[in-house]
Design a protein around this motif. Structure first.
Motif, mmCIF file in Angstrom:
data_model
loop_
_atom_site.group_PDB
_atom_site.id
_atom_site.type_symbol
_atom_site.label_atom_id
_atom_site.label_comp_id
_atom_site.label_asym_id
_atom_site.label_seq_id
_atom_site.Cartn_x
_atom_site.Cartn_y
_atom_site.Cartn_z
ATOM 1 N N ALA A 155 -7.052 -1.368 7.232
ATOM 2 C CA ALA A 155 -7.351 -0.867 5.895
ATOM 3 C C ALA A 155 -6.573 -1.698 4.874
ATOM 4 N N PRO A 156 -7.077 -1.796 3.646
ATOM 5 C CA PRO A 156 -6.404 -2.643 2.644
ATOM 6 C C PRO A 156 -4.916 -2.390 2.497
ATOM 7 N N THR A 157 -4.520 -1.133 2.409
ATOM 8 C CA THR A 157 -3.083 -0.883 2.241
ATOM 9 C C THR A 157 -2.315 -1.363 3.467
ATOM 10 N N ASP A 158 -2.863 -1.110 4.649
ATOM 11 C CA ASP A 158 -2.190 -1.549 5.868
ATOM 12 C C ASP A 158 -2.150 -3.068 5.960
ATOM 13 N N MET A 159 -3.260 -3.713 5.534
ATOM 14 C CA MET A 159 -3.313 -5.169 5.576
ATOM 15 C C MET A 159 -2.211 -5.746 4.691
ATOM 16 N N PHE B 170 -7.450 -5.924 -4.046
ATOM 17 C CA PHE B 170 -7.505 -4.516 -3.666
ATOM 18 C C PHE B 170 -7.228 -3.585 -4.829
ATOM 19 N N ALA B 171 -6.479 -4.075 -5.811
ATOM 20 C CA ALA B 171 -6.008 -3.155 -6.847
ATOM 21 C C ALA B 171 -7.096 -2.743 -7.826
ATOM 22 N N VAL B 172 -8.311 -3.212 -7.615
ATOM 23 C CA VAL B 172 -9.388 -2.770 -8.504
ATOM 24 C C VAL B 172 -9.764 -1.315 -8.227
ATOM 25 N N VAL B 173 -9.390 -0.870 -7.053
ATOM 26 C CA VAL B 173 -9.612 0.542 -6.724
ATOM 27 C C VAL B 173 -8.538 1.360 -7.430
ATOM 28 N N ASP B 174 -8.964 2.462 -8.064
ATOM 29 C CA ASP B 174 -8.070 3.215 -8.949
ATOM 30 C C ASP B 174 -6.764 3.652 -8.339
ATOM 31 N N ASP B 175 -6.835 4.290 -7.195
ATOM 32 C CA ASP B 175 -5.623 4.897 -6.671
ATOM 33 C C ASP B 175 -4.931 3.997 -5.652
ATOM 34 N N PHE B 176 -5.225 2.684 -5.730
ATOM 35 C CA PHE B 176 -4.679 1.789 -4.723
ATOM 36 C C PHE B 176 -3.161 1.858 -4.665
ATOM 37 N N GLN C 232 -1.048 4.147 -5.587
ATOM 38 C CA GLN C 232 -0.528 5.397 -5.038
ATOM 39 C C GLN C 232 -0.743 5.446 -3.530
ATOM 40 N N SER C 233 -1.932 5.002 -3.083
ATOM 41 C CA SER C 233 -2.192 4.960 -1.640
ATOM 42 C C SER C 233 -1.196 4.052 -0.948
ATOM 43 N N LEU C 234 -0.894 2.946 -1.605
ATOM 44 C CA LEU C 234 0.044 2.001 -1.007
ATOM 45 C C LEU C 234 1.406 2.652 -0.823
ATOM 46 N N ALA C 235 1.862 3.352 -1.862
ATOM 47 C CA ALA C 235 3.172 3.995 -1.776
ATOM 48 C C ALA C 235 3.183 5.040 -0.663
ATOM 49 N N THR C 236 2.110 5.816 -0.595
ATOM 50 C CA THR C 236 2.030 6.850 0.450
ATOM 51 C C THR C 236 2.060 6.207 1.835
ATOM 52 N N ARG C 237 1.264 5.187 1.983
ATOM 53 C CA ARG C 237 1.160 4.504 3.272
ATOM 54 C C ARG C 237 2.484 3.861 3.666
ATOM 55 N N VAL D 61 1.016 -5.808 -11.497
ATOM 56 C CA VAL D 61 1.566 -4.611 -10.864
ATOM 57 C C VAL D 61 2.051 -3.652 -11.946
ATOM 58 N N PRO D 62 1.442 -2.485 -12.039
ATOM 59 C CA PRO D 62 1.891 -1.551 -13.067
ATOM 60 C C PRO D 62 3.282 -1.009 -12.730
ATOM 61 N N ASP D 63 4.050 -0.687 -13.769
ATOM 62 C CA ASP D 63 5.393 -0.165 -13.548
ATOM 63 C C ASP D 63 5.355 1.114 -12.723
ATOM 64 N N SER D 64 4.279 1.863 -12.870
ATOM 65 C CA SER D 64 4.191 3.105 -12.098
ATOM 66 C C SER D 64 4.145 2.816 -10.596
ATOM 67 N N ALA D 65 3.555 1.671 -10.246
ATOM 68 C CA ALA D 65 3.498 1.304 -8.829
ATOM 69 C C ALA D 65 4.894 1.017 -8.293
ATOM 70 N N MET D 66 5.683 0.308 -9.106
ATOM 71 C CA MET D 66 7.066 0.041 -8.694
ATOM 72 C C MET D 66 7.815 1.364 -8.562
ATOM 73 N N ALA D 67 7.574 2.245 -9.513
ATOM 74 C CA ALA D 67 8.275 3.528 -9.491
ATOM 75 C C ALA D 67 7.905 4.325 -8.246
ATOM 76 N N ALA D 68 6.614 4.296 -7.889
ATOM 77 C CA ALA D 68 6.176 5.062 -6.722
ATOM 78 C C ALA D 68 6.845 4.571 -5.442
ATOM 79 N N LEU D 69 7.268 3.318 -5.449
ATOM 80 C CA LEU D 69 7.927 2.759 -4.263
ATOM 81 C C LEU D 69 9.438 2.726 -4.414
ATOM 82 N N SER D 70 9.966 3.490 -5.357
ATOM 83 C CA SER D 70 11.394 3.376 -5.651
ATOM 84 C C SER D 70 12.252 3.683 -4.430
ATOM 85 N N GLY D 71 11.684 4.402 -3.474
ATOM 86 C CA GLY D 71 12.431 4.643 -2.242
ATOM 87 C C GLY D 71 12.774 3.357 -1.517
#
Lengths: 367, 309
Positions: free
Chosen positions: A210-214, A245-251, A253-258, A283-293
């Motif tokens: 899957a894209p996130t896994d790839m 891949f990032a053209v998909v809206d929730d990419f 967030q999915s990436l962070a979850t994955r 890369v939106p700042d929100s994406a960085m934030a979602a991966l702050s862990g």
């Protein structure tokens, strides 16, 4: 202005191909040399072509880039064909291998596969199917290319793949993986989840992650499993995967979850950070934030940044960067440290060292 | 050509350039750059490449070669050198005295493995009246000797090692480098053309004795002039036997040429189409000859016959 990327000529040109119009011949010679040594000539050719700049180039530059197009196209053709041959070898079994890395990008027609050179095919199969896969490939003409018993053990017991299998007639190579990181390492991605989310390509071309896994696999391969030296290409792969891949809206967030699921937040964070820094990935700042862990402490980040910016690109003899050799050595130690428990590492390096100094150089002389 | 030649430089100037940014020279379509700190390489450059125009760093160099000692120790004791090409090679370290051979082998390897512009054959090539004779063959089968012989008897030398064919136009493109002669061929060419400037042989190389014929000035001056394919000739040196030429049927000729090509598999269908067109329009022969003069005579006859059609 320092020559360290993102000010590095090659990095800047990949980011903005229009820069080629201002190059002197001497700069061209060096740019082409560096791109070739990083296996990025094909990408450079494609970027220059897409920007409509080919016509205005000096003849020699145009020719070198055109050659890169031809070579990468030949390579892609070969890989697509080999991918079918592997499928054929597994006919009659229920095993559907998942294509990984460059082979996956090429066969799936991703932008990351355009202009990319991949020397062999990497496939992922469940661990329980390893013996059967190996037997089928052997029956179809691939031979295990392990050199010694130590090599065999290294691969089978400690790493995450069989020894590379080389075809006896065609000399093409298949790497058979059962997970994406060495089992003896510190991180243990969820392999079951990888298979569960794998996507089938149409036209019976096989399956990919899957894209996130790839993306996470590429990230982990670069930031966890490699010594980062001269691996600018991998970072460009990551940039191109994300852009596609990032053209998909929730990419994001999915990436962070994955990433959290697989325990790979750190390599994921590095990916976003360094790709954005080198190639300006959106890369939106929100994406960085979602991966702050996965964000490292500022001390480690500063250190990694200093090392990675020096180690990743090939040396530039027109604008040399101090400390590149040291940076690469430190990252080399880091990579082995991450791969193996310390005692095992010491033993591994010792065996390799003694083997190297006792082996006479061999080689054939040719024209 | 208004550029100064490599031969116009002093040895010290060549040495300085080799140790610095490099010596740039053109062979047909390509500019190469050589760098080295090996003691005797400046002499080799002068000897082999003296006639070549000196390109400066204003040229984009596509083939880059460095000739280096294999280590600090080897710089002083039982000196050993190697070619570094920025790509893996099967070559092994060689004696410092064989610097010319290391340079030539390195350039050959780069061209053979990297070229993706032309269909490249292992072949000697020479031209007369706008038509090229292509002489394919593996090392040691006589193509270098025969193409050198032709070049020293009125033909224009294109190459002794690599025949470059444009896949679209089927033009044959010059790629003149020093002619390499091995073992018996050295004496043959020396006797054949005493003024050709055959270099002092390198002895005890892995190929035996090796000597070079530096290209003549007019071959270099005209290296931009392409030719149409005239005939393809597979040479067979047969001492003591009468000269003989045999036409080769197109299907067999096609297969033989494929086997002689270094990068046939690189262009996919374009290779097949180009080679097919070449075989359809170009007579292909096997020739058997007892000595160089007879071989040249056969080539001349076959070439004349082909251009009458």
């Amino acid at each position: 202005m320092t020559a360290i990327w993102p000010n590095d000529t090659l990095v800047r040109t990949l980011r903005d191909p229009g820069l080629v119009t201002g190059l002197t011949a001497r700069e061209w010679t060096e740019l082409l040399r560096r791109a070739r040594s990083s296996m990025l000539l094909g990408k450079l050719a494609r970027l220059v072509r897409s920007a409509g700049l080919t016509e205005g180039l000096p003849e020699a530059a145009r020719r070198v880039l055109s050659e890169a197009d031809i070579v990468t196209e030949e390579n892609a053709r070969m890989l697509r064909w080999e991918s079918r041959r592997i499928e054929r070898a597994l006919v009659g079994t229920a095993i559907r291998p998942v294509l990984l890395k460059g082979g996956a990008y090429i066969v799936a027609g991703l932008r990351a596969g355009e202009g990319r050179l991949a020397s062999d095919l990497d496939i992922l199969v469940p661990q329980k199917d390893l013996r059967e896969v190996e037997a089928c490939l052997k029956a179809a003409g691939w031979q295990a290319a392990g050199k010694t018993d130590y090599d065999e053990r290294y691969y089978r017991e400690w790493m995450h793949e069989l020894p590379p299998m080389r075809h006896e007639n065609r000399y093409t190579t298949v790497d058979v993986h059962h997970t994406i990181l060495p089992p003896i390492g510190r991180l243990h991605p969820d392999v079951t989840a990888l298979f569960a989310s794998a996507k089938s390509l149409d036209d019976d071309r096989g399956a990919t992650l899957a894209p996130t896994d790839m993306l996470l696999h590429c990230a982990v391969h670069l930031f966890q499993d490699s010594d980062l030296a001269f691996r600018l290409r991998d970072l460009l792969d990551l940039h191109e995967l994300m852009e596609e891949f990032a053209v998909v809206d929730d990419f994001w967030q999915s990436l962070a979850t994955r990433a959290a699921l697989h325990g790979l937040e750190r390599p994921a964070w590095y990916t976003l950070y360094f790709a954005r820094k080198a190639f300006g990935t959106n890369v939106p700042d929100s994406a960085m934030a979602a991966l702050s862990g996965g964000q490292p402490g500022s001390l480690i980040l500063n250190l990694m940044e200093a090392l990675i910016t020096r180690a990743l690109p090939p040396d530039d003899e027109l604008r040399p960067v101090a400390g590149a050799g040291l940076a690469r050595w430190l990252l080399f130690v880091r990579s082995h440290w991450l791969r193996m428990p310390p005692l095992m590492l010491a033993r591994h390096l010792t065996v390799k060292f003694f083997r190297r100094i006792s082996t006479k150089p061999t080689g054939i002389s040719s024209q | 050509m208004s550029a100064a030649r490599i031969g116009d430089l002093t040895l010290d100037e060549i040495r300085t350039r080799l140790k610095g940014d490099g010596v740039y020279f053109r062979t047909g379509p390509y500019v190469s750059r050589v760098r080295s700190d090996v003691r005797n390489l400046p002499e080799s450059m002068l000897e082999l490449y003296g006639c070549y125009p000196l390109e400066d760093a204003g040229a984009i160099a596509e083939y880059l070669i460095e000739v280096r000692y294999t280590g600090l120790w080897r710089r002083f004791f039982r000196r050993q050198i190697m070619a570094e090409l920025g790509q893996p090679t099967p070559m092994v370290p060689m004696a410092e005295a064989h610097a010319s051979l290391v340079l030539e082998m390195g350039l050959n390897w780069s061209l053979a493995t990297r070229n993706a512009t032309y269909l490249v054959f292992h072949a000697g090539v020479a031209e007369k009246d706008g038509r090229a004779v292509i002489i394919p063959g593996l090392s040691g089968q006589g193509k270098s000797t025969l193409s050198a012989g032709l070049a020293l008897r009125g033909w224009r030398y294109f190459s002794d090692e690599f025949g470059l064919l444009d896949l679209d136009s089927l033009d044959v493109v010059p790629y003149p480098r020093p002619v390499s002669l091995k073992n018996e061929s050295i004496d043959v060419i020396r006797a054949f053309a005493p003024d050709a400037g055959v270099t002092e042989p390198l002895v005890n190389t892995h190929k035996g004795s090796v000597a070079y014929v530096p290209p003549q000035a007019n071959w270099i001056e005209r290296m931009h002039e392409v030719a149409r394919p005239g005939i393809i000739v597979f040479p067979h040196y047969r001492p003591g036997e009468p000269p003989l030429a045999e036409a080769i049927d197109p299907p067999e000729a096609f297969m033989l040429c494929t086997a002689s090509s270094v990068n046939y598999d690189r262009f996919g269908k374009r290779s097949f189409d180009a080679l097919g067109k070449l075989i359809e329009t170009t007579p292909v022969y096997a020739i058997y000859y007892p000595d160089l003069d007879a071989g040249i005579e056969l080539v001349n006859q076959l070439s004349d016959r082909a251009s009458e059609k």
